[in-house]
Motif scaffolding. Sequence first.
Motif, PDB file in Angstrom:
ATOM      1  N   ASP A  31      39.106  40.294  40.363  1.00 19.98           N
ATOM      2  CA  ASP A  31      39.876  41.458  40.812  1.00 19.98           C
ATOM      3  C   ASP A  31      40.049  42.454  39.677  1.00 19.98           C
ATOM      4  O   ASP A  31      40.252  42.062  38.530  1.00 19.98           O
ATOM      5  CB  ASP A  31      41.263  41.030  41.297  1.00 19.98           C
ATOM      6  CG  ASP A  31      41.200  40.244  42.585  1.00 19.98           C
ATOM      7  OD1 ASP A  31      40.292  40.518  43.391  1.00 19.98           O
ATOM      8  OD2 ASP A  31      42.057  39.368  42.784  1.00 19.98           O
ATOM      9  N   THR A  32      39.976  43.726  39.994  1.00 21.89           N
ATOM     10  CA  THR A  32      40.188  44.785  39.021  1.00 21.89           C
ATOM     11  C   THR A  32      40.614  46.056  39.736  1.00 21.89           C
ATOM     12  O   THR A  32      40.283  46.253  40.910  1.00 21.89           O
ATOM     13  CB  THR A  32      38.925  45.048  38.182  1.00 21.89           C
ATOM     14  OG1 THR A  32      39.202  46.046  37.217  1.00 21.89           O
ATOM     15  CG2 THR A  32      37.759  45.472  39.037  1.00 21.89           C
ATOM     16  N   LYS A  33      41.354  46.892  39.024  1.00 24.15           N
ATOM     17  CA  LYS A  33      41.798  48.162  39.599  1.00 24.15           C
ATOM     18  C   LYS A  33      40.985  49.330  39.071  1.00 24.15           C
ATOM     19  O   LYS A  33      41.071  50.426  39.584  1.00 24.15           O
ATOM     20  CB  LYS A  33      43.274  48.375  39.283  1.00 24.15           C
ATOM     21  CG  LYS A  33      44.157  47.357  39.971  1.00 24.15           C
ATOM     22  CD  LYS A  33      45.599  47.546  39.638  1.00 24.15           C
ATOM     23  CE  LYS A  33      46.410  46.470  40.343  1.00 24.15           C
ATOM     24  NZ  LYS A  33      47.792  46.470  39.960  1.00 24.15           N
ATOM     25  N   GLU A  34      40.191  49.096  38.020  1.00 22.34           N
ATOM     26  CA  GLU A  34      39.397  50.164  37.420  1.00 22.34           C
ATOM     27  C   GLU A  34      38.010  50.207  38.043  1.00 22.34           C
ATOM     28  O   GLU A  34      37.505  49.197  38.527  1.00 22.34           O
ATOM     29  CB  GLU A  34      39.277  49.942  35.918  1.00 22.34           C
ATOM     30  CG  GLU A  34      40.613  50.011  35.194  1.00 22.34           C
ATOM     31  CD  GLU A  34      40.440  49.785  33.719  1.00 22.34           C
ATOM     32  OE1 GLU A  34      40.058  50.759  33.039  1.00 22.34           O
ATOM     33  OE2 GLU A  34      40.662  48.665  33.277  1.00 22.34           O
TER      34      GLU A  34
END
Length: 90
Positions: A31-34
């Motif tokens: 998971d990542t937001k970038e």
Amino acid sequence: MRKGIHPENYRLVAFKDMSNDDVFITKSTADTKETLEVDGVEYPLIKLEISRTSHPFYTGKAKFLDTAGRIDKFKNKYKKFSKSETKEEE
């Protein structure tokens, strides 16, 4: 292979080595937001400190560490706690 134990949400993710700005794309469930745009396509971004393109084992370029200087600094710093010096003072 047992069913139901592996994640189903594999997707293409961009991994970026922050030490040399190398980017490679592979499948991952991390998971990542970038995000990062590569060749006009936007991918989720995972930042790495070290990868195959910067690790000394793979590149053959080992970093020289001044271990002798570090050891001397350590010995000088803790010299007052040595047993041999306390015997000399008595």
